[in-house]
Scaffold this active site. Structure first.
Site: not given
Ligand code: NAI
Ligand code: 3HC
Length: 704
Positions: A416, A437, A449, A487
């Site tokens: 993000s 993104h 994005e 963002n």
């Molecule tokens: P989340 O915490 O829901 O999911 C992250 C997942 O990655 C978890 O299931 C975790 O077990 C897994 N993970 C962590 N390390 C890992 C690894 N080494 N290998 C494989 N899996 C691994 O987080 P979320 O919200 O899905 O965010 C993920 C990314 O997307 C972040 O970079 C965030 O900034 C970005 N993002 C989030 C948005 C949102 O609204 N939540 C919107 C746009 C981007």
């Protein structure tokens, strides 16, 4: 006039031609790409019919379109310019009054003025697969060439109200049922046109003048639609005018048309019309990028790393678009959670009628595989990383990808905020690294994005845009900065909201004012939905580099200290025990506490002041994003906010709004607010220059 040697068709002008076949005449319309009813098309069609109606040998005329569609509407690019004769409404009346019967063959997307032309002809045949509609309301206007008067005469008031206020096209078979078309047939438009004209002569296809029919008054349908729109679209102008116009359809045609014209003119003058048309073009303008001529890389197998909120949403979007997906996680539990979410998302698509159960089962069985081992991605054409927002974790992943994924694969991060250049630098192939993104929920939100890092190659950028298109999303090119276009700007204007909250406005007052402006959700509803912990983490990350002059409001952090992260924990700025509209009294105590600690005496904020400060902050940072060339053009910023942040479409986006306010007024506001805080409120050089020269953001869109 040019004659086609093969068909004998004679060109009336560049876009309209006549072909005579004994007693019938074909009029072909050829104005690519969508046969818009431009001045040339209108005058050509008029001239053709004028000439043919004088010809005693011609007993029937058939009008059809060449290319991918019959007329898809008035030429929107002519709106706002001085009108040129013949006007579309006059052309429609002229066609209807023609003594020689005219049959019209519809194909593709026969929309707006295109359908109005058809309704003015004496019979209509739609080719299978045609969609017909009156989408004017989506552009802030109403059907202004007789559509509000002729559609009810054929399909009734109720069905016409539905079609005209929703703007949604209907399929040919539905158009047949409703009476808008007389037949649905298969075949090439010209062939169908030839047969249709013969049928008219043989009287096996009846002809009649729509304007001579009467539309039954339906007060109940009118009242119901008014009630519905008052609830669902209170801020919009044109849907209500559409109802007024359709209501007039029981009047004699000339009177009804007069009323339609009066209402149409009101819509044309409304600022919402300009905003909605700007949004229409924004959706299309963003694909015009410097890398447009590069050839996208082939995509079939796509790896997604992380199956949390974003990873599972991204995987769903990819599966729905037909890609083969490998989902990877740290452990089996994570994979199970992810596949369950994907299953639920697909089930949602089944419930909405977008997917059959068989298709859902086939996707889950054949298109999705899972693994806890990154090397399973070795053959992927594209890998999208969606793990925790932590540079250390992301760098580690990209190092591993560099080792195990085949050369030529695109390596993307869904971060993000983080620096894609730093992520790219951990690999030996920074040219293949890009930011993709997505927005949550990723299988629903239309914005993508496409973040271009210093070394990203042109074909990788083109691949990002090709992916957006396959996913039916709107790709917007962004440069690298903290938070990219969206963002970054949101982080900035959120501070303006926080300052107002600290100085006396409640989160609910701020949210209500911004919803009144038209935002889908207020900033504190958004914060609660996204999770307050996300910005808490970002605040901690930025703490070390936060300039001492910056006013910092720790209220949301205090909520997080209590474990209140918003919707997902049941409370944040609001309480989520029912519909989430009840302000959290404990949050209000924290706000009071923080005000006391900072020695702030709360003051009242009107909705107008809230909106002005909020939008000015948004425009201010957006201007800096343009100055720094993070966004290509103002219209790209508009698209980001329209399709990713719930900015009201009828306002066209923040930059279009800025043009409405004017740079002088914006500078005046910023200077006024700067008297309280001259660190936050600083006039960007570009805005000051615009205030001096009078240049608009719209002009900058033209220039690039
Ligand atoms: P989340 O915490 O829901 O999911 C992250 C997942 O990655 C978890 O299931 C975790 O077990 C897994 N993970 C962590 N390390 C890992 C690894 N080494 N290998 C494989 N899996 C691994 O987080 P979320 O919200 O899905 O965010 C993920 C990314 O997307 C972040 O970079 C965030 O900034 C970005 N993002 C989030 C948005 C949102 O609204 N939540 C919107 C746009 C981007
Ligand atoms: N006027 C001018 N240009 C138009 C246009 C129109 N009505 N409709 C589409 N275009 C342009 C697009 O801007 C695009 O230009 P670009 O290539 O330079 O970006 C090009 O035609 C192709 O359009 P799309 O990329 O959208 O092509 P698609 O095949 O995806 O979609 C479509 C075709 C469904 C016809 C879609 O373009 C569309 O929905 N167009 C608008 C239809 C509409 O709203 N008609 C009503 C107009 S208002 C009216 O008729 C008023 C009357 O009542 C008086």
């Amino acid at each position: 006039m040019q004659t086609n040697a093969e068909t004998g068709a004679v060109g009336v002008n560049d876009v309209v031609s006549i072909e005579r076949l004994g007693a019938i005449a074909l009029v072909a319309l050829d104005n690519p790409p969508v046969n818009a009813a431009s001045h040339a098309l209108r005058s050509g069609l008029w001239q053709a019919v004028e000439e043919l109606q004088k010809d005693q040998d011609i007993k029937a005329i058939a009008v059809y379109g060449k290319g991918r569609t019959f007329i898809a509407g008035a030429d929107i690019r002519e709106f706002g310019k001085p009108p040129q004769d013949p006007w579309l409404p006059d052309l429609c009346n002229f066609l209807e009054s023609c003594p020689t019967p005219i049959v019209c063959v519809l194909h593709g997307t026969t929309l707006g003025g295109g359908l109005e032309v058809a309704l003015s002809c004496h019979a209509r045949i739609a080719i299978t697969g045609t969609k017909v509609g009156l989408p004017e309301v989506t552009l802030g206007i109403l059907p202004g060439a007789g559509g509000t008067q002729r559609a009810p005469r054929l399909a009734g008031v109720k069905a016409s109200l539905e079609m005209i206020t929703s703007g949604k096209p209907i399929a040919a078979d539905k158009a047949l049922q409703s009476g808008l078309v007389d037949r649905v047939e298969d075949g090439a438009p010209r062939d169908v046109a030839v047969q249709a004209a013969r049928d008219v002569i043989d009287q096996t296809l009846q002809t009649r003048r729509t304007g001579e029919l009467t539309a039954e008054q339906d007060n109940e349908a009118v009242r119901d639609m008014r009630d519905k729109l008052a609830n669902t679209q209170p801020l919009l102008f044109s849907p209500h005018k559409c109802v007024d116009a359709v209501e007039a359809s029981h009047l004699p045609l000339t009177e009804g048309l007069k009323e339609e014209r009066r209402l149409f003119n009101e819509c044309m003058e409304s600022p919402q019309r300009a905003g909605l048309i700007h949004a229409f073009f924004a959706e299309r303008a963003v694909s015009k990028i410097p890398e447009a001529s590069a050839t996208p890389r082939d995509l079939d197998l796509i790896g997604v790393i992380g199956s949390g909120t974003m990873g599972s949403g991204i995987a769903t979007a990819l599966l729905l678009a037909g890609f083969q997906v490998i989902l990877t996680e740290r452990d089996q539990d994570g994979l199970d959670r992810g596949t369950a979410t994907i299953g639920n998302n697909l089930e949602g698509a089944v419930k909405r009628g977008k997917l059959t159960t068989q298709a859902r089962d086939a996707i889950l069985e054949n298109k999705l595989s899972t693994s806890t081992d990154l090397s399973s991605l070795s053959n992927a054409d594209l890998v999208i990383e969606a793990v925790f927002e932590d540079m250390g974790v992301k760098r580690e992943i990209f190092e591993k990808l560099d080792e195990c994924v085949k050369p030529g694969a695109v390596l993307a991060s869904n971060t993000s905020y983080l620096d894609i250049n730093q992520i790219a630098a951990t690999t030996s192939r920074p040219q293949d690294v890009i930011g993709l993104h997505f927005f949550s929920p990723a299988h629903v939100m239309r914005l993508l994005e496409v973040v271009v890092a210093d070394k990203t190659s042109a074909d990788v950028v083109a691949t990002g845009f090709a992916l957006a298109k396959r996913l039916k999303k709107i790709g917007v090119r962004s440069g690298v900065c903290d938070g990219f276009i969206g963002n970054r700007i949101m982080t900035f204007y959120k501070k303006a909201a926080d300052y107002m909250m600290m100085d006396g406005a409640s989160p609910k007052e701020i949210d209500e004012a911004m919803r009144g402006f038209g935002l889908a959700m207020g900033p504190y509803q958004v914060a609660d939905l996204a999770g307050l912990d996300i910005s808490w983490a970002a605040n901690k990350r930025r703490a070390a580099t936060r300039p001492p002059e910056e006013r910092y409001i720790p209220i949301a952090d205090q909520l997080c200290e209590q474990g209140w992260f918003g919707r997902k924990t049941g409370q944040g700025f609001y309480i989520y025990d029912d519909d989430g509209t009840r302000p959290n009294p404990k949050a209000l105590e924290i706000i009071d506490d923080e005000r006391r600690k900072a020695g702030v005496t709360p003051r009242a904020f009107s909705s107008e002041e809230i909106v002005n400060r909020f939008t000015t902050a948004m425009i201010l940072e957006a201007t800096r994003v343009l100055e720094e060339k993070i966004a290509l053009r103002p219209i790209d910023v508009d698209a980001v906010f329209l399709f990713g942040y719930g900015f009201p479409r009828f306002r066209g986006g923040p930059m279009h709004t800025a043009d409405q306010i004017g740079p002088k007024e914006l500078v005046r506001r910023i200077e006024e607010y700067a008297q309280e805080d001259d660190y936050y409120w600083q006039v960007p050089d570009l805005l000051r220059k615009m205030a001096e020269t009078g240049e608009t953001f719209a002009q900058m869109n033209e220039r690039v």
